[in-house]
Design a protein around this motif. Sequence first.
Motif, PDB file in Angstrom:
ATOM      1  N   VAL A   1       5.873   2.329   9.145  1.00 20.18           N
ATOM      2  CA  VAL A   1       5.616   3.418  10.071  1.00 20.18           C
ATOM      3  C   VAL A   1       4.297   3.186  10.810  1.00 20.18           C
ATOM      4  O   VAL A   1       3.416   2.475  10.357  1.00 20.18           O
ATOM      5  CB  VAL A   1       5.574   4.784   9.347  1.00 20.18           C
ATOM      6  CG1 VAL A   1       6.926   5.119   8.776  1.00 20.18           C
ATOM      7  CG2 VAL A   1       4.533   4.789   8.237  1.00 20.18           C
ATOM      8  N   VAL A   2       4.182   3.831  11.959  1.00 16.32           N
ATOM      9  CA  VAL A   2       3.028   3.602  12.803  1.00 16.32           C
ATOM     10  C   VAL A   2       1.741   4.087  12.164  1.00 16.32           C
ATOM     11  O   VAL A   2       0.655   3.628  12.515  1.00 16.32           O
ATOM     12  CB  VAL A   2       3.216   4.284  14.167  1.00 16.32           C
ATOM     13  CG1 VAL A   2       4.369   3.665  14.904  1.00 16.32           C
ATOM     14  CG2 VAL A   2       3.418   5.775  14.018  1.00 16.32           C
ATOM     15  N   SER A   3       1.806   5.010  11.232  1.00 12.56           N
ATOM     16  CA  SER A   3       0.581   5.583  10.684  1.00 12.56           C
ATOM     17  C   SER A   3      -0.151   4.633   9.748  1.00 12.56           C
ATOM     18  O   SER A   3      -1.331   4.831   9.457  1.00 12.56           O
ATOM     19  CB  SER A   3       0.895   6.875   9.937  1.00 12.56           C
ATOM     20  OG  SER A   3       1.648   6.598   8.770  1.00 12.56           O
ATOM     21  N   LEU A   4       0.513   3.607   9.235  1.00 12.60           N
ATOM     22  CA  LEU A   4      -0.059   2.665   8.267  1.00 12.60           C
ATOM     23  C   LEU A   4      -0.465   3.348   6.965  1.00 12.60           C
ATOM     24  O   LEU A   4      -1.274   2.825   6.212  1.00 12.60           O
ATOM     25  CB  LEU A   4      -1.269   1.919   8.862  1.00 12.60           C
ATOM     26  CG  LEU A   4      -0.980   0.950  10.009  1.00 12.60           C
ATOM     27  CD1 LEU A   4      -2.277   0.388  10.584  1.00 12.60           C
ATOM     28  CD2 LEU A   4      -0.081  -0.201   9.553  1.00 12.60           C
ATOM     29  N   VAL A   5       0.097   4.513   6.698  1.00 14.41           N
ATOM     30  CA  VAL A   5      -0.199   5.237   5.456  1.00 14.41           C
ATOM     31  C   VAL A   5       0.869   4.893   4.433  1.00 14.41           C
ATOM     32  O   VAL A   5       2.046   5.183   4.624  1.00 14.41           O
ATOM     33  CB  VAL A   5      -0.257   6.758   5.691  1.00 14.41           C
ATOM     34  CG1 VAL A   5      -0.510   7.479   4.379  1.00 14.41           C
ATOM     35  CG2 VAL A   5      -1.322   7.106   6.717  1.00 14.41           C
ATOM     36  N   THR A   6       0.463   4.283   3.333  1.00 14.41           N
ATOM     37  CA  THR A   6       1.410   3.839   2.319  1.00 14.41           C
ATOM     38  C   THR A   6       1.909   5.006   1.469  1.00 14.41           C
ATOM     39  O   THR A   6       1.279   6.070   1.412  1.00 14.41           O
ATOM     40  CB  THR A   6       0.759   2.784   1.407  1.00 14.41           C
ATOM     41  OG1 THR A   6       1.712   2.335   0.443  1.00 14.41           O
ATOM     42  CG2 THR A   6      -0.435   3.371   0.659  1.00 14.41           C
ATOM     43  N   ASN A   7       3.046   4.780   0.799  1.00 13.27           N
ATOM     44  CA  ASN A   7       3.574   5.796  -0.116  1.00 13.27           C
ATOM     45  C   ASN A   7       3.280   5.468  -1.571  1.00 13.27           C
ATOM     46  O   ASN A   7       3.842   6.065  -2.474  1.00 13.27           O
ATOM     47  CB  ASN A   7       5.081   5.964   0.072  1.00 13.27           C
ATOM     48  CG  ASN A   7       5.882   4.758  -0.402  1.00 13.27           C
ATOM     49  OD1 ASN A   7       5.391   3.620  -0.378  1.00 13.27           O
ATOM     50  ND2 ASN A   7       7.122   4.989  -0.813  1.00 13.27           N
ATOM     51  N   ILE A   8       2.384   4.499  -1.815  1.00 11.67           N
ATOM     52  CA  ILE A   8       1.998   4.166  -3.186  1.00 11.67           C
ATOM     53  C   ILE A   8       0.479   4.325  -3.334  1.00 11.67           C
ATOM     54  O   ILE A   8      -0.261   4.388  -2.354  1.00 11.67           O
ATOM     55  CB  ILE A   8       2.409   2.738  -3.587  1.00 11.67           C
ATOM     56  CG1 ILE A   8       1.634   1.689  -2.775  1.00 11.67           C
ATOM     57  CG2 ILE A   8       3.907   2.541  -3.426  1.00 11.67           C
ATOM     58  CD1 ILE A   8       1.867   0.270  -3.236  1.00 11.67           C
ATOM     59  N   VAL A   9       0.027   4.400  -4.597  1.00 17.16           N
ATOM     60  CA  VAL A   9      -1.398   4.409  -4.889  1.00 17.16           C
ATOM     61  C   VAL A   9      -1.824   2.963  -5.131  1.00 17.16           C
ATOM     62  O   VAL A   9      -1.397   2.345  -6.107  1.00 17.16           O
ATOM     63  CB  VAL A   9      -1.699   5.266  -6.136  1.00 17.16           C
ATOM     64  CG1 VAL A   9      -3.183   5.216  -6.470  1.00 17.16           C
ATOM     65  CG2 VAL A   9      -1.235   6.707  -5.914  1.00 17.16           C
ATOM     66  N   PRO A  10      -2.625   2.367  -4.247  1.00 18.89           N
ATOM     67  CA  PRO A  10      -3.046   0.972  -4.444  1.00 18.89           C
ATOM     68  C   PRO A  10      -3.851   0.803  -5.726  1.00 18.89           C
ATOM     69  O   PRO A  10      -4.440   1.761  -6.247  1.00 18.89           O
ATOM     70  CB  PRO A  10      -3.906   0.685  -3.198  1.00 18.89           C
ATOM     71  CG  PRO A  10      -3.513   1.724  -2.191  1.00 18.89           C
ATOM     72  CD  PRO A  10      -3.155   2.940  -2.995  1.00 18.89           C
ATOM     73  N   ALA A  11      -3.884  -0.419  -6.225  1.00 23.79           N
ATOM     74  CA  ALA A  11      -4.547  -0.677  -7.506  1.00 23.79           C
ATOM     75  C   ALA A  11      -6.058  -0.796  -7.376  1.00 23.79           C
ATOM     76  O   ALA A  11      -6.792  -0.387  -8.270  1.00 23.79           O
ATOM     77  CB  ALA A  11      -3.969  -1.949  -8.131  1.00 23.79           C
TER      78      ALA A  11
END
Length: 552
Positions: free
Chosen positions: A384-394
């Motif tokens: 998606v254009v927002s570059l907001v992920t749906n996971i919590v990065p490590a």
Amino acid sequence: MRLCLISPRPVDSTYVSWWASEEPGRGIARVGAAGIVTVAALAPDDFQITIVDECVDPFDLDRHGDADVFALSINVAQAASGVALAKRLRGLGKTVVVGGPHVSLAPQFFEGRADSIVIGELEPIAEEVFADMRAGTLKPTYTSTKADMRQSPLPRWDLYPNDKSYFGVVQTSRGCPFECHFCDVIQYLGRVQRHKDNAQVTAELQQLYDLGYANVALADDNFTVYRKRARSLLEAIASWNGKEGRDFVSLFTQVSIDVARDPELLRLCADAGLVNAFIGIETNNEASLVESKKRQNLRVDLTEEVKKVVSSGVAVEVGLVTGFDHDERSIFENLLAFGSTLPTSTFSVATLMAPVATPFYDSMKDANRIVEESEEEKQSQGPVVSLVTNIVPAQMSRRELYIGARWLVSRLFHPENFLDRFYLISELLPPAPWERPGNAKRRLPRPNLVRLYTQIFREEMKRDPRFVSVVKQAMRHIRSRPDIEDSLSSVLGAYTYRLHTLRNIGTYDEAWAEMDSPPFGADVTLERAGALGSQARGQGVEDLAGLTAMAK
């Protein structure tokens, strides 16, 4: 029997041409909607079919609403808009059928939202579905198997508004043998790749040629993974393209980096007119490549491998992904340095997402690392254009991942950084088939498409003095290389189009493009970033001019 086939508007503007418009008939699709023309080809001869691609022309009840059945082909980027349209139609008492990639991947999301759901590939069950449709006895659910691609009929591109599409599409195969952990394609198409015969592919190319296309995408998740099949098909295409009075058509597809190990196969690609390819490099962090099971990218010098591809005559668009568990905050600067060594005009930069119905999603869910606010959000996750992920990065926050990725996009697409890569491309790229003495010329896009690209250049020239300077330098260089003048012009055009799109949707930021490192301390919230993306999706460029301020 009147059947209306609809390809809903994608929610991600980067997959729709920037000039897509809400005004009826004014949109231009970057790529034609292959799904609905394939379904149309499977319908019985007595069906009256209307095709609606919402990238070109929004669905309108007055113009399109007199069908007996409305069938929506939905991929992940179309999930939200597809469900909304299905709800609207059913509210008016219309019969709605949904199918397509995301329906097959996550059918539970569509239960109760359509009168009938088709799970899997339509070909094996088409006769049953259309018979039930005619009889008014559609079942709530149809579940299919994998299709024999050799039995696929010629798609009904004759029903499509072809003058409103830049790329025609020929689907040459389905499936991919690799197992990249963030990819959902293998979950619904499988890891056993199935192919069309050479004669089918060339017949479809001829159909698109007759309809006026100058550019065709070969829709294959990995075109060259089976070398014997790829060689045979490329030889057949080379015997067709630019021969028997035809101009050359420019072809585009997806390959993996291991194609660089086969110089003969690369030569065949270029000779056939396959002069552009997307390659998912993802990262130069080997630990992240191991993590994602991207084994084909390991133990090679990725920069040198990309140079081999370009040196063969195939220009490359590089895919990069950030946010793997082995990525620290330094990954963005590392990827910038790495990307600057690559002979490519454009990049597709994404943050790592966990698509539903994949083992990766399940593992993130089990680890309580999935972030989702609603069922719709969960099902619509994609690039998606927002570059907001749906996971919590490590090793960083989601906010830091967003800022780093957006900074990386801005830096890579800075005009001066592009110019450095442009010169590198010009050192490597040989003449395309149509630039070789004695060969046929390249077919030009339709005049309306040429005018639109001219408009892009003019708008960018007005916006950014740095772009003006870079274009002047690039044009001088192009004139000094008459042997590859057309190819270099295409490289400049591809960059300009992508820069324009990224700027309009707010992913490219002029101020961030000048920064030496990501502005992690910037006043940015994911809520505002998400709002930027949600407003950018599905809107025409005329509505986006002021949106970039929202993410600053």
